[in-house]
Enzyme design. Structure first.
Site, short mmCIF file in Angstrom:
data_model
loop_
_atom_site.label_atom_id
_atom_site.label_comp_id
_atom_site.label_asym_id
_atom_site.label_seq_id
_atom_site.Cartn_x
_atom_site.Cartn_y
_atom_site.Cartn_z
CG ASP A 21 -0.26 -7.68 -0.90
OD1 ASP A 21 -1.38 -7.20 -1.16
OD2 ASP A 21 -0.02 -8.47 0.15
CG HIS A 49 -5.29 -10.94 5.42
ND1 HIS A 49 -5.84 -11.10 4.06
CD2 HIS A 49 -5.76 -9.88 5.93
CE1 HIS A 49 -6.84 -10.37 4.00
NE2 HIS A 49 -6.96 -9.44 5.12
CD GLU A 108 -5.05 -13.33 1.20
OE1 GLU A 108 -6.04 -13.65 0.80
OE2 GLU A 108 -4.54 -12.87 2.06
CG HIS A 167 -3.78 -5.19 0.45
ND1 HIS A 167 -4.17 -5.91 -0.37
CD2 HIS A 167 -5.27 -4.16 0.38
CE1 HIS A 167 -5.56 -5.85 -0.88
NE2 HIS A 167 -6.19 -4.72 -0.35
CG ASP A 195 -0.43 -7.73 3.68
OD1 ASP A 195 -1.32 -7.16 3.50
OD2 ASP A 195 0.06 -8.77 2.93
CG ASP A 224 -4.24 -8.48 -3.15
OD1 ASP A 224 -3.26 -8.03 -3.47
OD2 ASP A 224 -4.76 -8.72 -1.97
CG ASP A 267 -2.14 -10.92 -1.97
OD1 ASP A 267 -2.97 -11.38 -2.61
OD2 ASP A 267 -2.26 -10.43 -0.81
CG HIS A 284 0.14 -12.11 1.88
ND1 HIS A 284 0.48 -11.38 1.23
CD2 HIS A 284 1.25 -12.88 2.21
CE1 HIS A 284 1.73 -11.51 0.70
NE2 HIS A 284 2.32 -12.21 1.45
#
Length: 295
Positions: free
Chosen positions: A118, A135, A267, A120, A122, A224, A222, A95
């Site tokens: 995402d 990332h 990702e 996360h 980031d 994930d 992303d 990412h």
């Protein structure tokens, strides 16, 4: 939409787990070029960008030379695609590459919104990151909160106003990262918010925030963000993510809004995948953003 520019980025040095550099190959193998053409859209496949083989690490930024190099290359490719009238689709790669793609979109349009899907945030920088993995920093960088090396290639970056920035599906956000996002005014719809409000309400509000006073929305997705049972091929798995229908509803609604001006799909890690399940899912999500309908 009449023309798409497909840009792969063989980058995994911004991540803590290797192998995501093969993500573009996995998505291509799933049939993305033919899929785009089947929708009646002209597809300009620009191939893959490759980072420097080696580089330095400093100031809690691992492989920062490779990250800067690949983002500068990607910035130029995305900007050229936008200037040609194409819709850029960037296939990652980790990412960290969103710093280059979003920098180009923001420079071209001047005033954009971001929807960042995402697990996360980031939103770390070189001071707040617990790992130094870059990332985990691009969303912060494109909003002018550092690290500047990710977005400054001598082109005078146009930073994105955080009032037009939305994070969706967050469920593993670092403590300092959470503080920074709050201080800078990023809107976050966590997985708990989605459970409570439902995806229709969340994505409707996200589009409203990201499009208010802007020329359009850059979507950075992303894989994930999706629950790992459905998307096992990614390096930073977090349990209890988006269901497949939530993910597709989000993408389908974004397409229907007519406000999306660029897309990152990142990702996908084939080394961790099962029979390219995640690569195929990433391809289908991209096609849904381009108007493919599931009946």
């Amino acid at each position: 939409m009449k023309k798409v520019a497909l840009i792969g980025v063989q980058m995994d040095m911004g991540a803590g787990t290797r192998g995501v550099n093969m993500g573009p190959a996995a998505i291509r193998y799933a049939g993305i070029v033919d899929g785009i053409k089947s929708l009646g859209i002209e597809c300009h496949d620009k191939g893959d960008l490759i980072p420097l083989a080696t580089g330095r690490t400093a100031d809690n930024m691992r492989c920062y030379e490779q990250v800067h190099d690949i983002n500068e290359k990607l910035y130029k490719e995305v900007k050229a695609s936008l200037e040609s009238g194409a819709f850029p689709i960037v296939l990652g790669g980790d990412h960290s590459i969103a710093a280059g793609s979003i920098s180009a979109t923001s420079k071209h349009y001047k005033k954009i919104g971001i929807i960042w899907v995402d697990a996360h945030g980031d939103w770390n920088n070189e001071e707040s990151s617990p790992s130094g993995n870059m990332h985990g920093m691009p969303f912060s960088a494109v909003c002018g909160a550092g690290p500047d090396i990710m977005v400054d290639y001598g082109q005078e970056p146009v930073y994105v106003d955080t009032r037009n920035c939305v994070q969706i599906a967050g469920r593993d956000i670092d403590p300092m990262e959470r503080v920074r996002m709050r201080e800078h005014g990023v809107t976050v719809f966590s997985i708990a918010d989605i459970d409570r409000m439902g995806m229709p309400a969340v994505i409707e509000k996200a589009i409203e925030i990201a499009s208010e006073g802007t020329e359009g929305i850059h979507v950075s997705f992303d894989v994930d963000s999706i629950t790992p049972e459905s998307a096992p091929g990614t390096g930073t798995i977090v349990h209890s993510g988006l269901t497949l229908r939530e993910a597709f509803y989000l993408i389908e609604t974004l397409h229907q809004s007519g406000k999306v001006i660029a897309l990152d799909m990142v990702e996908v890690n084939p080394m961790l995948d099962v029979r390219n399940k995640t690569g195929e899912l990433a391809m289908e999500l991209v096609l849904s953003m381009l108007g493919k309908v599931v009946y």
